[in-house]
Design a protein around this motif. Structure first.
Motif, PDB file in Angstrom:
ATOM      1  N   LEU A 132       0.314   5.461  10.866  1.00  0.00           N
ATOM      2  CA  LEU A 132       0.167   5.660   9.418  1.00  0.00           C
ATOM      3  C   LEU A 132       0.020   4.285   8.778  1.00  0.00           C
ATOM      4  O   LEU A 132       0.532   3.300   9.321  1.00  0.00           O
ATOM      5  CB  LEU A 132       1.413   6.366   8.871  1.00  0.00           C
ATOM      6  N   PRO A 133      -0.672   4.201   7.624  1.00  0.00           N
ATOM      7  CA  PRO A 133      -0.805   2.881   6.987  1.00  0.00           C
ATOM      8  C   PRO A 133       0.534   2.413   6.409  1.00  0.00           C
ATOM      9  O   PRO A 133       1.383   3.226   6.048  1.00  0.00           O
ATOM     10  CB  PRO A 133      -1.813   3.135   5.854  1.00  0.00           C
ATOM     11  N   ASP A 135       0.984   0.949   3.610  1.00  0.00           N
ATOM     12  CA  ASP A 135       1.085   1.084   2.143  1.00  0.00           C
ATOM     13  C   ASP A 135       1.106   2.547   1.673  1.00  0.00           C
ATOM     14  O   ASP A 135       0.852   2.831   0.503  1.00  0.00           O
ATOM     15  CB  ASP A 135      -0.077   0.333   1.470  1.00  0.00           C
ATOM     16  N   ARG A 136       1.385   3.480   2.566  1.00  0.00           N
ATOM     17  CA  ARG A 136       1.475   4.893   2.162  1.00  0.00           C
ATOM     18  C   ARG A 136       2.793   5.512   2.653  1.00  0.00           C
ATOM     19  O   ARG A 136       2.814   6.381   3.524  1.00  0.00           O
ATOM     20  CB  ARG A 136       0.277   5.686   2.731  1.00  0.00           C
ATOM     21  N   PRO A 137       3.923   5.061   2.035  1.00  0.00           N
ATOM     22  CA  PRO A 137       5.216   5.570   2.499  1.00  0.00           C
ATOM     23  C   PRO A 137       5.407   7.068   2.267  1.00  0.00           C
ATOM     24  O   PRO A 137       6.382   7.653   2.753  1.00  0.00           O
ATOM     25  CB  PRO A 137       6.229   4.757   1.666  1.00  0.00           C
ATOM     26  N   ASP A 138       4.452   7.668   1.533  1.00  0.00           N
ATOM     27  CA  ASP A 138       4.548   9.120   1.272  1.00  0.00           C
ATOM     28  C   ASP A 138       4.048   9.946   2.467  1.00  0.00           C
ATOM     29  O   ASP A 138       4.257  11.155   2.509  1.00  0.00           O
ATOM     30  CB  ASP A 138       3.707   9.466   0.030  1.00  0.00           C
ATOM     31  N   LEU A 139       3.375   9.315   3.438  1.00  0.00           N
ATOM     32  CA  LEU A 139       2.789  10.069   4.553  1.00  0.00           C
ATOM     33  C   LEU A 139       3.752  10.148   5.750  1.00  0.00           C
ATOM     34  O   LEU A 139       4.454   9.185   6.048  1.00  0.00           O
ATOM     35  CB  LEU A 139       1.491   9.408   5.027  1.00  0.00           C
ATOM     36  N   THR A 145      -0.315  17.508  12.474  1.00  0.00           N
ATOM     37  CA  THR A 145      -1.100  16.275  12.287  1.00  0.00           C
ATOM     38  C   THR A 145      -2.012  16.116  13.514  1.00  0.00           C
ATOM     39  O   THR A 145      -1.545  16.285  14.650  1.00  0.00           O
ATOM     40  CB  THR A 145      -0.156  15.051  12.176  1.00  0.00           C
ATOM     41  N   ARG A 282       2.538   2.002  11.506  1.00  0.00           N
ATOM     42  CA  ARG A 282       3.777   2.673  11.097  1.00  0.00           C
ATOM     43  C   ARG A 282       3.867   4.050  11.737  1.00  0.00           C
ATOM     44  O   ARG A 282       2.863   4.768  11.818  1.00  0.00           O
ATOM     45  CB  ARG A 282       3.793   2.828   9.570  1.00  0.00           C
TER      46      ARG A 282
END
Ligand code: NAD
Ligand code: TYD
Length: 342
Positions: A132-133, A135-139, A145, A282
């Motif tokens: 996961l990127p 800068d996307r702590p929401d994912l 998936t 991540r």
């Protein structure tokens, strides 16, 4: 119940054996392990003499041997931990990862089919989802998936998962899969981040952090993973995948600093070295399904688990000092440079 545990001389498998024998003394465990560099029979010493524990040195790729073992023992449940498990080694030399992680899994499932095993459980990893990127702590990774792997290791584990689901659909083999985040705890081979940093810090050696150390892993205490697998093999639904993780995301550099603090070692031991090829940014697990369906929640907070782990490595210097001599020393020099990092 007779449980065949493969890879039980490794990190998570041995912790699982200890957990099962304690929680379910009525069950019998048969451990199969080929004792690669990552497998240590001395780890299993505390249970070696027990009547309901048996060890067999065997390779899961040995089709004839595995079939013979099933013929003689008729296990009710198979839990497959046996694997080549280190990403860096898979980047250096992928072949053995394909052989053990994919072919070995197919041999075990063929034997499970032939001998009517009631549950085949595949111990998989969150790395099958890729990364996961930052800068996307929401994912988060959910069970649906898409598989999207980065390393030869994760690709071999994802391939095995696909085969497991194919055996469920094609042959009706009663399977389950768990995909867990990064584990830490006693008996982890000191090539993985946490035990490597503890061992190096204790010896006053440099601490090799890949790149900037910003990559995030979702750490779970090994016993909580064992508890999840125990629940899945007893109460989990056939044909299902369960994600396992405790919402404990941390950057690598913060873990390394925390270990320095705990051991009273200076941060100037830290060396930022060349980044891992294809390094996943991540990992983060959404464990809602196993919580809601099986009531699983982790028991150990990271602050407590890491203290216990560091204390364990301090008290068991013989165990890891023995391991880091010999073959491992050659691997270390190859990976981190002649004579180590300076
Ligand atoms: P490990 O490397 O510590 O142990 C692997 C064990 O498997 C060793 O005892 C080794 O001797 C044995 N083995 C290897 N090849 C074999 C073969 N061909 N036949 C028989 N035995 C063989 O690994 P671990 O960290 O305990 O991981 C166990 C399982 O959990 C693996 O399948 C791994 O993919 C998965 N997993 C690990 C983590 C983690 O953080 N360590 C997280 C999620 C999932
Ligand atoms: P590792 O323990 O190998 O687990 P995985 O790659 O399966 O997540 O590594 C955890 C993280 O630590 C990963 O981002 C790579 C990093 N790392 C270092 O920075 N230095 C090291 O020497 C090692 C072994 C790992």
């Amino acid at each position: 119940m007779k449980i065949l545990v493969t890879g039980g001389a490794g990190f998570i498998g041995s912790n699982f054996i200890f957990y099962e024998l304690k929680q379910h003394p009525e069950d019998t465990i048969l451990c199969v392990d080929s004792l690669t560099y990552a497998g240590n029979l001395s780890t299993l010493e505390p249970v070696m003499g027990q009547e309901n524990f048996h060890f067999v040195k065997m390779d899961i790729r040995d089709r004839e041997g595995i079939f013979q073992l099933f013929e003689e023992n008729h296990p009710d449940v198979v839990v497959n931990f046996a694997a080549e498990s280190h990403v860096d080694r898979s980047i250096e030399d992928p072949q053995i990862f394909l052989e053990t992680n994919i072919i070995g899994t197919s041999v075990l499932m063929d034997a499970s089919r032939a001998y009517g095993v009631k549950r085949y459980h595949q111990v998989s990893t969150d790395e099958v989802y890729g990364d996961l990127p930052l800068d996307r702590p929401d994912l988060f990774f959910h069970e649906d998936t898409p598989l999207h792997t980065s390393s030869p290791y994760s690709s071999s584990k994802a391939s095995a998962d696909l085969l497991v689901m194919a055996y469920y659909r094609t042959y009706g083999l009663p399977v389950t899969i768990s995909r867990c985040s990064n584990n830490y705890g006693p008996y982890q081979f000191p090539e993985k981040l946490i035990p490597l940093m503890i061992a190096n810090a204790l010896e006053g050696k440099p601490l090799p952090v890949y790149g900037k150390g910003e990559n995030i892993r979702d750490w779970l205490y090994v016993e909580d993973h064992c508890k999840a697998i125990d629940l899945i093999i007893r109460k989990g639904k056939e044909g299902e995948v369960y994600n396992v993780g405790g919402h404990n995301e941390m950057q690598n550099i913060d873990i390394v600093k925390l270990i320095c603090d705990a051991l009273n070692k200076p941060y100037d031991l830290i060396r930022h070295v060349e980044d891992r090829k294809g390094h996943d940014q991540r990992y983060a697990i959404d464990p809602t399904k196993i919580h809601q369906e099986l009531g699983w929640l982790p028991d150990t907070k990271f602050a407590d688990g890491i203290k216990t782990t560091i204390a364990w490595y301090l008290e068991h210097k013989d165990w890891w000092e023995n391991i880091i001599s010999g073959e491992y020393q050659k691997y270390y020099e190859k990976m981190y440079g002649e004579g180590g990092i300076h």
